[in-house]
Structures are given as C-alpha cells and as structure tokens.
Design a protein around this motif. Structure first.
Motif, PDB file in Angstrom:
ATOM      1  N   MET A 129      -1.259  23.582  17.681  1.00  0.00           N
ATOM      2  CA  MET A 129      -1.509  22.072  16.804  1.00  0.00           C
ATOM      3  C   MET A 129      -2.147  22.065  17.519  1.00  0.00           C
ATOM      4  O   MET A 129      -2.456  21.228  18.174  1.00  0.00           O
ATOM      5  N   VAL A 130      -2.985  20.396  16.560  1.00  0.00           N
ATOM      6  CA  VAL A 130      -3.933  20.119  17.008  1.00  0.00           C
ATOM      7  C   VAL A 130      -3.949  18.677  16.797  1.00  0.00           C
ATOM      8  O   VAL A 130      -3.279  17.924  16.361  1.00  0.00           O
ATOM      9  N   LYS A 131      -4.231  17.794  17.721  1.00  0.00           N
ATOM     10  CA  LYS A 131      -3.294  16.216  18.194  1.00  0.00           C
ATOM     11  C   LYS A 131      -4.671  15.470  18.576  1.00  0.00           C
ATOM     12  O   LYS A 131      -5.657  15.920  18.190  1.00  0.00           O
ATOM     13  N   LYS A 132      -4.781  14.234  17.470  1.00  0.00           N
ATOM     14  CA  LYS A 132      -5.497  13.678  16.431  1.00  0.00           C
ATOM     15  C   LYS A 132      -5.838  12.231  18.586  1.00  0.00           C
ATOM     16  O   LYS A 132      -5.152  12.388  18.746  1.00  0.00           O
ATOM     17  N   PRO A 133      -7.081  12.215  18.594  1.00  0.00           N
ATOM     18  CA  PRO A 133      -7.401  10.621  20.244  1.00  0.00           C
ATOM     19  C   PRO A 133      -6.359   9.507  19.171  1.00  0.00           C
ATOM     20  O   PRO A 133      -6.564   9.354  18.168  1.00  0.00           O
ATOM     21  N   LYS A 134      -5.984   9.368  20.271  1.00  0.00           N
ATOM     22  CA  LYS A 134      -5.759   7.875  20.535  1.00  0.00           C
ATOM     23  C   LYS A 134      -5.983   6.493  20.082  1.00  0.00           C
ATOM     24  O   LYS A 134      -6.960   6.332  20.588  1.00  0.00           O
ATOM     25  N   MET A 135      -6.026   5.736  19.168  1.00  0.00           N
ATOM     26  CA  MET A 135      -6.728   4.981  18.208  1.00  0.00           C
ATOM     27  C   MET A 135      -6.488   3.851  19.977  1.00  0.00           C
ATOM     28  O   MET A 135      -5.445   3.852  20.391  1.00  0.00           O
ATOM     29  N   LEU A 136      -7.095   3.057  20.222  1.00  0.00           N
ATOM     30  CA  LEU A 136      -7.473   1.849  20.988  1.00  0.00           C
ATOM     31  C   LEU A 136      -6.603   0.876  20.602  1.00  0.00           C
ATOM     32  O   LEU A 136      -6.908   0.722  19.235  1.00  0.00           O
ATOM     33  N   PRO A 137      -6.392  -0.027  21.234  1.00  0.00           N
ATOM     34  CA  PRO A 137      -4.742  -0.768  21.088  1.00  0.00           C
ATOM     35  C   PRO A 137      -5.795  -2.163  20.868  1.00  0.00           C
ATOM     36  O   PRO A 137      -7.242  -1.750  21.284  1.00  0.00           O
ATOM     37  N   PRO A 138      -5.391  -3.099  19.407  1.00  0.00           N
ATOM     38  CA  PRO A 138      -6.757  -4.147  19.565  1.00  0.00           C
ATOM     39  C   PRO A 138      -7.321  -5.124  20.677  1.00  0.00           C
ATOM     40  O   PRO A 138      -7.948  -5.582  20.356  1.00  0.00           O
ATOM     41  N   THR A 139      -6.350  -5.392  21.561  1.00  0.00           N
ATOM     42  CA  THR A 139      -6.652  -5.758  23.010  1.00  0.00           C
ATOM     43  C   THR A 139      -8.015  -5.691  23.791  1.00  0.00           C
ATOM     44  O   THR A 139      -8.701  -6.127  24.260  1.00  0.00           O
ATOM     45  N   LEU A 140      -7.988  -4.069  23.310  1.00  0.00           N
ATOM     46  CA  LEU A 140      -9.075  -3.302  24.462  1.00  0.00           C
ATOM     47  C   LEU A 140     -10.603  -3.224  23.012  1.00  0.00           C
ATOM     48  O   LEU A 140     -11.376  -2.937  23.397  1.00  0.00           O
ATOM     49  N   ARG A 141     -10.387  -3.396  21.966  1.00  0.00           N
ATOM     50  CA  ARG A 141     -11.426  -3.294  21.178  1.00  0.00           C
ATOM     51  C   ARG A 141     -12.972  -4.743  20.921  1.00  0.00           C
ATOM     52  O   ARG A 141     -11.491  -5.718  21.328  1.00  0.00           O
ATOM     53  N   GLU A 142     -13.588  -3.979  20.918  1.00  0.00           N
ATOM     54  CA  GLU A 142     -14.593  -4.346  20.466  1.00  0.00           C
ATOM     55  C   GLU A 142     -14.379  -6.065  19.243  1.00  0.00           C
ATOM     56  O   GLU A 142     -13.994  -5.533  18.412  1.00  0.00           O
TER      57      GLU A 142
END
Length: 131
Positions: free
Chosen positions: A1-14
């Motif tokens: 099973m391939v795990k997807k990378p976690k998305m950055l939370p909105p507070t850490l995004r540019e």
C-alpha cells in the motif's frame, strides 16, 4: 500500500495574493507578449532568486482581451515588488503601454468580484424582489 504524503496545514502554507491589473494601449495585446514583458521587468528588478521566491503565476482564464485586464498570483511578501515590476513596463512589442494595478486581494473570487465586477448567483439571492 502506497501512502500519500500529508498536506501542509493552512497555517504553514505560503500566503498568496491576487493582483488585478489593466494595460492601457493603442492596440490589443497578446497574452504571451504581456507575460514575457512582465518576466523581463521582474527579472531586471529582483533577479532570478527574487523572481523564484515571488512564485508568480498568471491566471490565463481571467485574461480579458477586450478590456485588457487580468489577474496574477504572487506571494504576499512580494506584492510591492510585483507592482513595481508591472509599473516599469513601458513597451510590449512595438506598442507603448501604461500598466495600471486595479488592486490586490486574498482570493481569486474576491478579486474578480471587486475589480472586474463579476457577479454570482449569491448576489442576486440577497437582493430579493423588493430591492
């Protein structure tokens, strides 16, 4: 099973901003020429490192050829550099141009509504028959 990378939370995004602009010229301009002139101006102003950090993206779907208006996206720290680079454009091809910044917004939807006068169904629902 391939795990997807976690998305950055909105507070850490540019954070990004949408800059609405209008070009005043004698003749109609092509979108590609405008993009090339802007990149040339931005690279002369801030260099390659600054241009890459500004994270510029022209929103092609919003380009209005009739009114010569459009949107571009950039990082919130580079809004003033982008405005300055836009103001430094004097010619696109053989045409003299006056670039005009209509304003800056945090979302594309708000930029279209404020600066391009675009309306949605929600606008009509709030007005009602008595308005």
């Amino acid at each position: 099973m391939v795990k997807k990378p976690k998305m950055l939370p909105p507070t850490l995004r540019e954070k990004k901003r949408y800059l609405a602009f209008e070009l005043i010229s004698d003749e109609k301009l092509e979108f590609g020429e405008i993009v090339n002139a802007f990149w040339h101006s931005l690279l002369n102003l801030v260099g390659e490192t600054g241009a890459s950090q500004a994270n510029i993206w022209f929103v092609k779907d919003t380009w209005d050829e009739k009114n010569q208006r459009g949107l571009l996206r950039c990082e919130n720290n580079y809004v003033e550099y982008v405005r300055a680079a836009m103001a430094l454009i004097e010619r696109i091809g053989d045409n003299r141009v006056i670039p005009y910044t209509l304003g800056v917004s945090g979302t594309m939807k708000a930029a279209k509504r404020k600066f391009f006068g675009e309306r949605t169904l929600e606008d009509f629902e709030t007005e009602g028959p008595d308005a």
